[in-house]
Design an enzyme around this catalytic site. Sequence first.
Site, PDB file in Angstrom:
ATOM      1  N   HIS A 164      41.901  44.126  48.792  1.00 10.78           N
ATOM      2  CA  HIS A 164      41.932  45.233  47.835  1.00 10.78           C
ATOM      3  C   HIS A 164      40.725  46.161  47.921  1.00 10.78           C
ATOM      4  CE1 HIS A 164      39.316  42.377  45.779  1.00 10.78           C
ATOM      5  NE2 HIS A 164      38.845  43.409  45.119  1.00 10.78           N
TER       6      HIS A 164
HETATM    7  C1  UD1 Z   1      37.904  45.756  40.636  1.00 12.40           C
HETATM    8  C2  UD1 Z   1      36.409  45.564  40.907  1.00 12.40           C
HETATM    9  C3  UD1 Z   1      36.247  44.676  42.131  1.00 12.40           C
HETATM   10  C4  UD1 Z   1      37.013  43.384  41.970  1.00 12.40           C
HETATM   11  C5  UD1 Z   1      38.462  43.696  41.663  1.00 12.40           C
HETATM   12  C6  UD1 Z   1      39.285  42.462  41.455  1.00 12.40           C
HETATM   13  C7  UD1 Z   1      34.927  47.440  40.350  1.00 12.40           C
HETATM   14  C8  UD1 Z   1      34.099  48.500  40.927  1.00 12.40           C
HETATM   15  N1  UD1 Z   1      35.764  46.840  41.217  1.00 12.40           N
HETATM   16  O1  UD1 Z   1      38.480  46.446  41.741  1.00 12.40           O
HETATM   17  O2  UD1 Z   1      34.873  44.368  42.287  1.00 12.40           O
HETATM   18  O3  UD1 Z   1      36.913  42.633  43.159  1.00 12.40           O
HETATM   19  O4  UD1 Z   1      38.516  44.487  40.467  1.00 12.40           O
HETATM   20  O5  UD1 Z   1      40.648  42.796  41.376  1.00 12.40           O
HETATM   21  O6  UD1 Z   1      34.823  47.153  39.177  1.00 12.40           O
HETATM   22  N2  UD1 Z   1      45.436  48.814  38.867  1.00 12.40           N
HETATM   23  C9  UD1 Z   1      46.655  48.574  38.304  1.00 12.40           C
HETATM   24  N3  UD1 Z   1      46.711  47.646  37.287  1.00 12.40           N
HETATM   25  C10 UD1 Z   1      45.620  46.988  36.840  1.00 12.40           C
HETATM   26  C11 UD1 Z   1      44.371  47.261  37.433  1.00 12.40           C
HETATM   27  C12 UD1 Z   1      44.284  48.166  38.450  1.00 12.40           C
HETATM   28  O7  UD1 Z   1      47.658  49.140  38.675  1.00 12.40           O
HETATM   29  O8  UD1 Z   1      45.752  46.154  35.915  1.00 12.40           O
HETATM   30  C13 UD1 Z   1      45.367  49.769  40.005  1.00 12.40           C
HETATM   31  C14 UD1 Z   1      45.127  51.188  39.566  1.00 12.40           C
HETATM   32  O9  UD1 Z   1      45.776  52.027  40.455  1.00 12.40           O
HETATM   33  C15 UD1 Z   1      43.624  51.342  39.758  1.00 12.40           C
HETATM   34  C16 UD1 Z   1      43.384  50.482  40.968  1.00 12.40           C
HETATM   35  O10 UD1 Z   1      44.294  49.389  40.846  1.00 12.40           O
HETATM   36  O11 UD1 Z   1      43.227  52.647  39.926  1.00 12.40           O
HETATM   37  C17 UD1 Z   1      41.997  49.950  41.093  1.00 12.40           C
HETATM   38  O12 UD1 Z   1      41.590  49.257  39.894  1.00 12.40           O
HETATM   39  P1  UD1 Z   1      40.036  49.192  39.514  1.00 12.40           P
HETATM   40  O13 UD1 Z   1      39.842  48.391  38.280  1.00 12.40           O
HETATM   41  O14 UD1 Z   1      39.428  50.550  39.547  1.00 12.40           O
HETATM   42  O15 UD1 Z   1      39.382  48.449  40.743  1.00 12.40           O
HETATM   43  P2  UD1 Z   1      39.866  47.201  41.611  1.00 12.40           P
HETATM   44  O16 UD1 Z   1      40.234  47.677  42.962  1.00 12.40           O
HETATM   45  O17 UD1 Z   1      40.844  46.342  40.878  1.00 12.40           O
END
Ligand code: UD1
Length: 363
Positions: free
Chosen positions: A208
Amino acid sequence: MSVRRILSVVGARPNFIKLGPVNESLARRGEVEHLIVHTGQHYDPSMSDTFFRELSIPEPSYNLGVGSGSHSYQIGAVIQRLEPILAELRPDLVLVYGDVNSTVAAALVAVKDSVPLAHVEAGLRSFDRTMPEETNRVVTDQIADILFAPSRDAVGNLTREGISSGRIQFVGNVMIDSLVRMLPRARALDSARRHGLQPDEFVVVTLHRPSNVDDPGALREIVSALSDMSRTRPVVFPVHPRTRGRLDGNGFQNAAGVQLLEPLPYLEMLALVADAGLVITDSGGVQEETTYLGVPCLTVRRNTERPITCSEGTNRLVECQCDALVSAAAQATRPIHAPAIARWDGRAAERIVAVLLDDARFD
Ligand code: UD1
């Protein structure tokens, strides 16, 4: 320090796995009130609710509903929304976990409001500031009053950054606490066989990181490597929502031969990883879990903030390049004995609680 009310602030999937054992140890002692605030950084049921349920974590007092957005947006929104709640709940201590945006944001609010702050999983460093989590780690550790380090190398990093030894406690790894507690239940699920897989003969993939999935060229290298591997053994890939978007956006909906799954609950994932012949990941926690379990792991990154998983464990860093991945996968073998890393023993949360409630020290 007299602590009667502790507030844990969590936001993302790996935070919940670290909170589980700390919550359990605090509840067992029964001497303090433990409240939880969820920032809402992860909000899909498969990324959040299932983890609370499986790890028996009580309902948070508040969910800040921050959701997705840029890093600055997420950090800013947590800061704005947490401040009035902190003023209302008036904890004696704030606990933050890991290295996600919610971690650093909550840490800043605690410090600005003069509430003592403790950081669980302090001192990990990739020494790569292009990685968003690295800034979160460095900032949180600099401002925390108590730093709970998972490994000796983490203690060394903190010491080199000028943090006094009085603030550092080498308690061990809470991610491994969860694993130790939950492995019997995970094994009872018999997940591999239910997915039609033979233990030791399949590959589990989790990816991811923006560096791997946001760059279409990098993603293509990985998809080609996985398709190649799937010709000789099954490859199962529970897909993070971020990665799902990138796979769909780049026409990789059907990475040939690879079984793409929805994000898995903790127990199911643990069960598959424990039975896998090989794991390919860019996650932090999975590098640790595979080391503990003695399962070979390839981490698709140039560096890791968990070098002990390479020097003492089963982890190996691999370039995001098809041939490199295929050849590393072909060479990976299970060690005869699973590695034993100091204080990765299922008792880290107990030590954390002893520090908070008894003023114990763990050097
Ligand atoms: C975040 C953490 C990362 C961790 C990861 C575990 C930061 C900078 N990154 O990354 O260190 O390893 O979590 O998963 O804090 N999304 C959904 N549903 C959700 C959550 C996210 O659809 O419940 C999608 C959205 O499109 C979002 C993208 O995933 O924009 C990224 O989510 P985000 O929380 O920004 O970062 P992660 O890649 O999950």
